[in-house]
Motif scaffolding. Structure first.
Motif: not given
Length: 406
Positions: A153-162, A148-149, A111-116
């Motif tokens: 990816k950056s958000k997953i990496r920096h927010a430490n999304i598992p 967007r891609i 949910p931290a990522l925008e839908r698109l």
């Protein structure tokens, strides 16, 4: 890429998903599979196709990723663990998700990522679609899709999304994205937006498989049943959508005796189990069922189809739905009624890069006995159609309307 293109398309998603689970990093996984594909291009023509191309790509990709991680000693601990083997393979069993690609889809649905961004990222990592293909599927520019891609990816990496499946109680909130992604995979295969083939069988097969896996994972979820019914009903007609030369065959000319009755039966059964679904797949499955069960084109139940489109519009104000509904209205009430309905969506900027509006307008004009006007719109549709078989079909229509083929 030549004759190996289909192999790479088919194996891309499973390989990226497996290496992402192993390494914990999306960029490492994607880069490793790209390097493995490059190595395959050098090795396979010389040594022959391996018995298990997917396992070959995963093994070579893991070795490339391990070498990279060892060189980059500043990597976080979780990635260094991947080099040594961290024993996380049992995570699939704990969560009940047996398929790496489904696990990846649920991960990208955070949910931290925008839908698109969720959808673009998943289509890239799971399906191996290129940025231009994703842009056409999402009605976005290529630049916007690429951004967007990258941001996702950056958000997953920096927010430490598992990179894992969420706990069972959180699966439901991510289900709408997962359904959307699986349907987009199937749709890009069934109505290929670019390239030399009208149908990409590996994406159709993947969409059907993933929809079935999701039903097994969530058997009480009616929207999952609706999606499975929808792709089965569409897929039942796949083999009749092109002729022996690869040319598109419109629905009203298809040989209904060759439709897959087993898939139609399973699709109708899935439709029954989908009652109570609140998403957009139930009305679409009703439309697909009306086509799949009609004894002939002339006996198609356009009233049921139009009612299903009306229900779909109450759920989503999609310009694509409005344009397709206009065609259905034209087939129910006459071409002039369809043209009037189409005019309500014809200037929607979201369809500016799509061939849908000019194609529908041309078809309705042709059915209205106005061939000269139809030719103009068929030519406009050719200009924005990225599929070679699609262009060829539009040229055929131009010839049928008495127009000169450029």
């Amino acid at each position: 890429m030549g004759p190996l293109d289909g192999v790479f398309r088919r194996e891309w998603g499973p390989a990226v998903a497996a290496l992402a689970r192993w390494s914990g990093d999306l960029d490492i996984a994607e880069d490793a599979v790209q390097e493995a594909c490059a190595q395959a291009l050098r090795s396979w023509p010389r040594d022959g196709l391996p018995d298990n191309p997917g396992a070959w790509l995963v093994t070579v990709g893991r070795n490339r990723a391990r070498d990279r991680l060892r060189r980059e000693s500043v990597r976080p601990g979780k990635e260094l663990l991947a080099v040594q083997g961290d024993g996380r393979a049992d995570d699939r069993v704990v969560h009940g998700v047996r398929d790496d690609e489904l696990r990846m889809i649920f991960t990208c649905a955070h949910p931290a990522l925008e839908r698109l961004s969720q959808l673009a990222l998943t289509l890239r990592l799971i399906s191996g679609l290129t940025v231009p293909e994703i842009a056409r599927a999402l009605l976005l520019t290529e630049t916007a899709v690429g951004q967007r891609i990258t941001r996702a990816k950056s958000k997953i990496r920096h927010a430490n999304i598992p990179l894992r499946v969420p706990p069972s109680e959180l699966l439901a909130e991510r289900t709408p994205h997962v359904l959307s992604c699986i349907y987009s995979v199937f749709t890009e295969g069934y109505w290929s937006t670019a390239g030399a083939s009208a149908i990409r069988d590996e994406l159709c097969d993947e969409g059907v498989r993933l929809a079935g896996e999701l039903c097994l994972l969530m058997p009480a979820e009616p929207d999952a049943c609706a999606l499975y019914a929808l792709v089965l009903l569409h897929d039942s007609r796949r083999s009749t959508r092109v002729d022996a030369n690869g040319a598109l065959v419109p629905l009203d000319e298809q040989d209904r005796s060759r439709w897959d009755r087993g898939r139609i039966s399973r699709g109708i059964d899935g439709l029954r189990r989908a009652q109570g679904a609140s998403g957009p797949y139930l009305p679409q499955a009703v439309i697909a069922a009306a086509h799949a069960t009609a004894p002939s084109w002339e006996q198609t139940d356009w009233r049921t189809i139009c009612r299903a489109y009306d229900q779909l519009l109450r759920q989503t104000d999609s310009p694509v739905v409005r344009a397709n509904r206009a065609l259905a209205i034209g087939l129910r009430d006459g071409p002039d009624a369809g043209l009037a309905a189409l005019e309500q969506v014809a200037h929607d900027p979201r369809l500016a890069r799509s061939a849908l509006v000019p194609t529908v307008r041309a078809d309705l004009l042709r059915r209205a006995g106005r061939p000269a006007e139809a030719v103009r719109w068929y030519r406009d549709a050719i200009d924005v159609n990225g599929s070679e078989p699609g262009k060829a079909f539009l040229r055929r229509r131009i010839a049928e309307c008495g127009g000169a083929i450029a």
